[in-house]
Scaffold this motif. Structure first.
Motif, PDB file in Angstrom:
ATOM      1  N   VAL A   6       0.841  -1.205   0.000  1.00 17.78           N
ATOM      2  CA  VAL A   6       0.000   0.000   0.000  1.00 17.78           C
ATOM      3  C   VAL A   6       0.872   1.250   0.000  1.00 17.78           C
ATOM      4  O   VAL A   6       0.644   2.194  -0.763  1.00 17.78           O
ATOM      5  CB  VAL A   6      -0.953  -0.019   1.212  1.00 17.78           C
ATOM      6  N   THR A   7       1.878   1.263   0.846  1.00 14.21           N
ATOM      7  CA  THR A   7       2.770   2.424   0.886  1.00 14.21           C
ATOM      8  C   THR A   7       3.583   2.528  -0.401  1.00 14.21           C
ATOM      9  O   THR A   7       3.840   3.629  -0.887  1.00 14.21           O
ATOM     10  CB  THR A   7       3.710   2.349   2.100  1.00 14.21           C
ATOM     11  N   LYS A   8       3.966   1.379  -0.965  1.00  9.80           N
ATOM     12  CA  LYS A   8       4.717   1.398  -2.230  1.00  9.80           C
ATOM     13  C   LYS A   8       3.850   1.952  -3.362  1.00  9.80           C
ATOM     14  O   LYS A   8       4.342   2.672  -4.232  1.00  9.80           O
ATOM     15  CB  LYS A   8       5.206  -0.010  -2.574  1.00  9.80           C
ATOM     16  N   ALA A   9       2.570   1.601  -3.355  1.00 11.79           N
ATOM     17  CA  ALA A   9       1.661   2.103  -4.384  1.00 11.79           C
ATOM     18  C   ALA A   9       1.518   3.622  -4.276  1.00 11.79           C
ATOM     19  O   ALA A   9       1.504   4.334  -5.290  1.00 11.79           O
ATOM     20  CB  ALA A   9       0.295   1.432  -4.252  1.00 11.79           C
ATOM     21  N   ALA A  10       1.406   4.122  -3.060  1.00 14.11           N
ATOM     22  CA  ALA A  10       1.322   5.575  -2.863  1.00 14.11           C
ATOM     23  C   ALA A  10       2.600   6.253  -3.350  1.00 14.11           C
ATOM     24  O   ALA A  10       2.548   7.294  -4.022  1.00 14.11           O
ATOM     25  CB  ALA A  10       1.075   5.887  -1.391  1.00 14.11           C
ATOM     26  N   ASP A  11       3.743   5.653  -3.030  1.00 14.13           N
ATOM     27  CA  ASP A  11       5.023   6.211  -3.477  1.00 14.13           C
ATOM     28  C   ASP A  11       5.123   6.217  -5.003  1.00 14.13           C
ATOM     29  O   ASP A  11       5.592   7.195  -5.596  1.00 14.13           O
ATOM     30  CB  ASP A  11       6.189   5.407  -2.896  1.00 14.13           C
ATOM     31  N   GLU A  12       4.685   5.116  -5.627  1.00 17.69           N
ATOM     32  CA  GLU A  12       4.753   5.026  -7.091  1.00 17.69           C
ATOM     33  C   GLU A  12       3.896   6.103  -7.736  1.00 17.69           C
ATOM     34  O   GLU A  12       4.308   6.745  -8.710  1.00 17.69           O
ATOM     35  CB  GLU A  12       4.294   3.650  -7.567  1.00 17.69           C
ATOM     36  N   PHE A  13       2.700   6.300  -7.191  1.00 19.52           N
ATOM     37  CA  PHE A  13       1.833   7.349  -7.738  1.00 19.52           C
ATOM     38  C   PHE A  13       2.498   8.714  -7.609  1.00 19.52           C
ATOM     39  O   PHE A  13       2.503   9.505  -8.558  1.00 19.52           O
ATOM     40  CB  PHE A  13       0.483   7.359  -7.027  1.00 19.52           C
ATOM     41  N   GLN A  14       3.042   9.007  -6.457  1.00 16.78           N
ATOM     42  CA  GLN A  14       3.631  10.327  -6.216  1.00 16.78           C
ATOM     43  C   GLN A  14       4.907  10.561  -7.024  1.00 16.78           C
ATOM     44  O   GLN A  14       5.290  11.707  -7.238  1.00 16.78           O
ATOM     45  CB  GLN A  14       3.873  10.500  -4.715  1.00 16.78           C
ATOM     46  N   GLN A  15       5.519   9.491  -7.485  1.00 19.47           N
ATOM     47  CA  GLN A  15       6.657   9.633  -8.393  1.00 19.47           C
ATOM     48  C   GLN A  15       6.202  10.013  -9.798  1.00 19.47           C
ATOM     49  O   GLN A  15       6.961  10.615 -10.560  1.00 19.47           O
ATOM     50  CB  GLN A  15       7.453   8.330  -8.435  1.00 19.47           C
ATOM     51  N   GLN A  16       4.945   9.678 -10.128  1.00 20.09           N
ATOM     52  CA  GLN A  16       4.432   9.937 -11.472  1.00 20.09           C
ATOM     53  C   GLN A  16       3.597  11.207 -11.570  1.00 20.09           C
ATOM     54  O   GLN A  16       3.513  11.805 -12.643  1.00 20.09           O
ATOM     55  CB  GLN A  16       3.602   8.732 -11.944  1.00 20.09           C
ATOM     56  N   GLU A  17       2.954  11.588 -10.468  1.00 19.15           N
ATOM     57  CA  GLU A  17       2.066  12.750 -10.487  1.00 19.15           C
ATOM     58  C   GLU A  17       2.393  13.691  -9.335  1.00 19.15           C
ATOM     59  O   GLU A  17       2.665  13.248  -8.215  1.00 19.15           O
ATOM     60  CB  GLU A  17       0.602  12.316 -10.384  1.00 19.15           C
ATOM     61  N   GLN A  18       2.327  14.976  -9.610  1.00 18.23           N
ATOM     62  CA  GLN A  18       2.618  15.986  -8.599  1.00 18.23           C
ATOM     63  C   GLN A  18       1.430  16.239  -7.672  1.00 18.23           C
ATOM     64  O   GLN A  18       1.600  16.670  -6.539  1.00 18.23           O
ATOM     65  CB  GLN A  18       3.019  17.310  -9.278  1.00 18.23           C
ATOM     66  N   ARG A  19       0.220  15.965  -8.163  1.00 13.56           N
ATOM     67  CA  ARG A  19      -0.990  16.284  -7.396  1.00 13.56           C
ATOM     68  C   ARG A  19      -2.070  15.251  -7.662  1.00 13.56           C
ATOM     69  O   ARG A  19      -2.017  14.511  -8.660  1.00 13.56           O
ATOM     70  CB  ARG A  19      -1.495  17.680  -7.758  1.00 13.56           C
ATOM     71  N   LEU A  20      -3.048  15.221  -6.763  1.00 16.93           N
ATOM     72  CA  LEU A  20      -4.151  14.270  -6.878  1.00 16.93           C
ATOM     73  C   LEU A  20      -5.457  15.001  -6.608  1.00 16.93           C
ATOM     74  O   LEU A  20      -5.679  15.530  -5.526  1.00 16.93           O
ATOM     75  CB  LEU A  20      -3.965  13.124  -5.871  1.00 16.93           C
ATOM     76  N   ASP A  21      -6.325  15.033  -7.625  1.00 13.32           N
ATOM     77  CA  ASP A  21      -7.607  15.729  -7.485  1.00 13.32           C
ATOM     78  C   ASP A  21      -8.634  14.899  -6.724  1.00 13.32           C
ATOM     79  O   ASP A  21      -9.363  15.432  -5.886  1.00 13.32           O
ATOM     80  CB  ASP A  21      -8.161  16.069  -8.878  1.00 13.32           C
ATOM     81  N   ILE A  22      -8.714  13.604  -7.051  1.00 12.98           N
ATOM     82  CA  ILE A  22      -9.740  12.755  -6.442  1.00 12.98           C
ATOM     83  C   ILE A  22      -9.141  11.396  -6.083  1.00 12.98           C
ATOM     84  O   ILE A  22      -8.544  10.727  -6.924  1.00 12.98           O
ATOM     85  CB  ILE A  22     -10.928  12.529  -7.405  1.00 12.98           C
ATOM     86  N   LEU A  23      -9.318  10.992  -4.843  1.00  5.94           N
ATOM     87  CA  LEU A  23      -8.956   9.645  -4.391  1.00  5.94           C
ATOM     88  C   LEU A  23     -10.248   8.892  -4.111  1.00  5.94           C
ATOM     89  O   LEU A  23     -11.089   9.361  -3.337  1.00  5.94           O
ATOM     90  CB  LEU A  23      -8.103   9.710  -3.127  1.00  5.94           C
ATOM     91  N   ILE A  24     -10.408   7.725  -4.740  1.00 11.05           N
ATOM     92  CA  ILE A  24     -11.606   6.908  -4.526  1.00 11.05           C
ATOM     93  C   ILE A  24     -11.184   5.562  -3.944  1.00 11.05           C
ATOM     94  O   ILE A  24     -10.559   4.737  -4.623  1.00 11.05           O
ATOM     95  CB  ILE A  24     -12.388   6.700  -5.841  1.00 11.05           C
TER      96      ILE A  24
END
Length: 336
Positions: A101-119
């Motif tokens: 779970v933490t790795k997935a969050a890290d991977e996302f943040q490496q690809q995107e600077q911001r997140l508009d919607i988390l579902i």
């Protein structure tokens, strides 16, 4: 029967051209059922979507099917100029393994600077008693703890949207099944076990889904610049959540008969089931004044149970889970 005249219409929500205005969504699950239709509509609205799932082949197959269905809908409505479809990306996550779970969050943040919607969409329901490798009851971890951790790690990405003057959103799928927690259980009692397990599994499910609502209400207090909402999709018999009960020897015959009757009387389709999520994610009429609310079938605002609404219990759920995750080395910050 649900009053479909009150159901939210997602076509009234804004459409975006991702090459001009990049709006990013991260959703857990989504390759089947309610989540599939949620992703379809977000894709049609021009969102850049990251689907976090365990099996890459299933997610990629869902992407193919979503693109085909989107093309059909665009052509059928003759709205090629209106629609600028979004993007579809895959991220690996296993909600039964908190380290992933933490790795997935890290991977996302490496690809995107911001997140508009988390579902926080993925979940399980009514499964046999099992303790995970992270030492939680399975339903409690998958439906709540993993998403709690995932969300906490992604808060900085959501806050960047707020800093830009826009409204970030967190959407957590709870359920009418939260009412199965018919009396208050402390978070440490989530491993509740008893005979018959076919009864206690539903109480454990209710505990997890109540915790989801507690989580949303605490998020709305701790992060008032983020719109946090809990949703109940409706009684959706077409989802895979019921597969366990459809396959138990002998029991399956009664279960399938009950599901069939329920579907005719009170059920909604997978696409109708996604409307509460879509309203929470897309409706511009929802503002920070609506923070922490519970949106039910079709997008209608309702009040959750007394236990789910209790402020003391909400704080209890938050504090205990922060402490437990920190004990496991996940370093969840709680400095607000």
């Amino acid at each position: 029967m649900p009053d479909r005249s009150k159901f939210y219409d997602p076509t009234n929500a804004p459409y975006y051209n991702p090459s001009v205005e990049r709006r990013v969504v991260l959703i857990t699950g989504g390759n089947t059922g309610i989540g599939w239709y949620t992703v379809l509509h977000l894709y049609l609205h021009g969102y850049v979507i990251y689907m976090a799932g365990r099996t890459k082949s299933k997610v990629l197959k869902a992407f193919e099917d979503i693109k085909k269905e989107a093309a059909t809908r665009i052509l059928s409505e003759k709205a090629e100029e209106k629609y600028h479809v979004g993007e579809l990306h895959y991220i690996y996550i296993d909600l039964l393994d908190l380290s992933s779970v933490t790795k997935a969050a890290d991977e996302f943040q490496q690809q995107e600077q911001r997140l508009d919607i988390l579902i926080n969409n993925a979940g399980v329901m009514g499964v046999p008693y099992q303790i995970t490798k992270d030492d939680y009851e399975l339903q409690y971890q998958v439906n709540f703890v993993a998403h709690f951790l995932f969300t906490c790690k992604l808060i900085p990405s959501l806050l960047k949207v707020a800093q830009d003057g826009q409204l970030p959103r967190i959407v957590v799928l709870s359920s009418i099944g939260h009412n199965f927690e018919f009396k208050h259980y402390k978070p440490e009692q989530h491993k509740l076990k008893g005979f018959p397990d076919s009864v206690y599994t539903w109480i454990r499910y209710g505990i997890a889904k109540t915790a989801d609502i507690h989580f949303v209400k605490e998020l709305s207090k701790k992060y008032p610049e983020i719109l946090s909402l809990a949703v109940h999709p409706g009684i959706v018999l077409g989802t895979e959540l019921y597969n366990h009960w459809r396959q138990i020897p002998v029991v399956k015959y009664g279960s399938n008969a009950l599901f069939g009757i329920s579907n005719k009387l009170i059920g909604v389709t997978n696409e109708e089931g996604c409307l509460s999520t879509l309203r929470a994610a897309l409706d511009p009429k929802l503002t920070l004044e609506n923070n922490g609310i519970y949106i039910a079938t079709g997008g209608v605002v309702e009040k959750p149970s007394r236990i789910a609404s209790n402020e003391k219990y909400c704080k209890e759920t938050w504090d205990w889970n922060v402490e437990e995750l920190n004990k496991r080395g996940f370093n969840v910050e709680d400095d607000r």
